[in-house]
Write an enzyme that holds these catalytic residues in place. Structure first.
Site, mmCIF file in Angstrom:
data_model
loop_
_atom_site.group_PDB
_atom_site.id
_atom_site.type_symbol
_atom_site.label_atom_id
_atom_site.label_comp_id
_atom_site.label_asym_id
_atom_site.label_seq_id
_atom_site.Cartn_x
_atom_site.Cartn_y
_atom_site.Cartn_z
ATOM 1 N N ASP A 1 0.846 -1.198 0.000
ATOM 2 C CA ASP A 1 0.000 0.000 0.000
ATOM 3 C C ASP A 1 0.881 1.246 0.000
ATOM 4 O OD1 ASP A 1 0.712 -0.687 2.723
ATOM 5 O OD2 ASP A 1 -0.728 0.822 3.407
ATOM 6 N N GLU B 1 0.072 -0.751 5.878
ATOM 7 C CA GLU B 1 1.159 -0.165 6.663
ATOM 8 C C GLU B 1 1.057 1.349 6.708
ATOM 9 O OE1 GLU B 1 5.155 1.333 7.813
ATOM 10 O OE2 GLU B 1 3.993 1.765 6.008
#
Length: 382
Positions: free
Chosen positions: A73, A137
């Site tokens: 991500d 994250e």
């Protein structure tokens, strides 16, 4: 993707996946296909709309297992017109790959995935190679690596040691390995007084003086002198607000937020008690109410220098010619969760452009990073 085992090609393919948290964007699907073709058992460990991937080559419960952790991500691109390239175009120009996530950290994921595929195909180890890759994250970090580790515990999966592939080098490739991280917490204070006319301050109870006094006390504190592996802890006042647009009204409330980055002298709980004690002293002195909420994002931790850091440092020096510093600097990472599962260190690229407009990475750094990760695997299972 011209060559999925070429870490530059794989990075480019991942950058083209618009995986802004919490969107998967196709990145984990791409990696699952690549790793499955190489003989990895791949499991999607999705939770609350967050996509995660667990991939293992070798036997479940192997006596020795080397793990890699990372995320696909990325943060939002911001105003796309500020970019000189398509943020998800993965353009390569003059030996530099451009795009959101090129540094943080699709290149790291590509490098350890490509290294792992090459390693198990060319020198199948007596043990397991594990990749734990999250899509959460850069966001709340609640349903990402935490979810993977909780699933692993329930499923009987285990990493003996782990390397997180976050960018760790300030200026040149190879100069820094992270063997720990400072803790991080924030605290929100609300001082409640009594509203009134500014011409008649004796009829009000102004919340601003006690807030200013509290913030001065906190900002003036020296929390500690640092430790063998950590710098001194820091407290920063990050916002103060009354929401008062006028000049002739004493407001009823004032709010402020502080952020603390702390070393292993403290815990989040001990600092929470310290902040609460200071707030109570000021509240009593000024006759106001002070409410406090705190959130601990991560505790300070250290993987003491030893076999794991020695192994990684030797591989870094062999491939880069640079002797890496063992550091605990910087912000937080998912290593703060992994450390409860197994010993963990971090090594990755130079991080200068991460989260920036025109994020980019020299392609030779990606190639070097794969070589470092491959050497680490060779040495660990030698």
């Amino acid at each position: 993707m011209s060559d999925p085992q070429n870490p530059v090609d794989l990075t480019a393919a991942l950058v083209r996946c618009p995986s802004v948290t919490p969107e998967e964007g196709g990145a984990l699907g791409l990696l699952s296909d690549l790793l499955s073709d190489a003989g990895f058992d791949c499991t999607r460990v999705d939770r609350n709309g967050v996509a995660n991937l667990y991939a293992r080559w070798g036997a479940k419960g192997a006596e020795r297992s080397f793990g890699f952790n990372g995320h696909t991500d990325v943060v939002p691109v911001g105003d796309v017109t500020d970019w000189s390239v398509d943020p998800f175009g993965a353009e390569v120009r003059d030996g530099v790959l451009w795009g959101r996530g090129a540094v943080d950290m699709k290149s790291g994921v590509a490098a350890f995935a490509a290294a792992a595929v090459d390693f198990v195909r060319e020198t199948p180890p007596d043990g397991a190679v594990i990749l734990a890759i999250t899509g959460d994250e850069e966001g709340p970090s609640v349903d990402g690596t935490r979810a993977l580790l909780e699933w692993m515990d329930e499923a009987g999966e285990r990493m003996s040691v782990c390397l997180v592939g976050e960018p760790t080098c300030p200026d040149r490739m190879g100069e820094m390995i992270k063997i720990g991280r400072r803790g991080s917490m924030s605290a929100w204070f609300t001082v409640k007084g009594t509203q009134g006319h500014s011409a008649y301050p004796h009829r009000a109870n102004n919340p601003l003086p006690p807030m200013v006094r509290l913030l001065d006390r906190l900002a003036s504190m020296r929390l500690d002198e640092g430790t063998d592996h950590f710098d001194a802890s820091t407290l920063a006042v990050v916002t103060v607000d009354t929401g008062n647009p006028t000049t002739n009204v004493i407001p009823a409330t004032c709010r402020a937020t502080v952020n603390i980055r702390f070393n292993d002298t403290h815990t989040g709980s001990s600092l929470t008690r310290l902040l609460q004690s200071e707030a109570e002293k000021v509240a009593d002195a000024y006759g106001v109410t002070i409410e406090m909420d705190a959130k601990i994002s991560g505790e300070a931790f250290l993987t003491p220098p030893g076999p794991l850091s020695d192994l990684v440092a030797a591989a870094v020096e062999a491939e880069t010619g640079v002797t890496p510093e063992l550091s605990t600097s910087g912000g937080t990472s998912d290593a703060r969760f992994v450390k409860d599962h197994c010993p963990v260190v971090e090594f990755g690229l130079v991080g200068k452009t991460m989260h920036a407009v025109d994020e980019r990475v020299p392609t030779d750094q990606i190639v070097t990073l794969k070589a470092v990760y491959r050497r680490i695997l060779d040495s660990y299972f030698a």
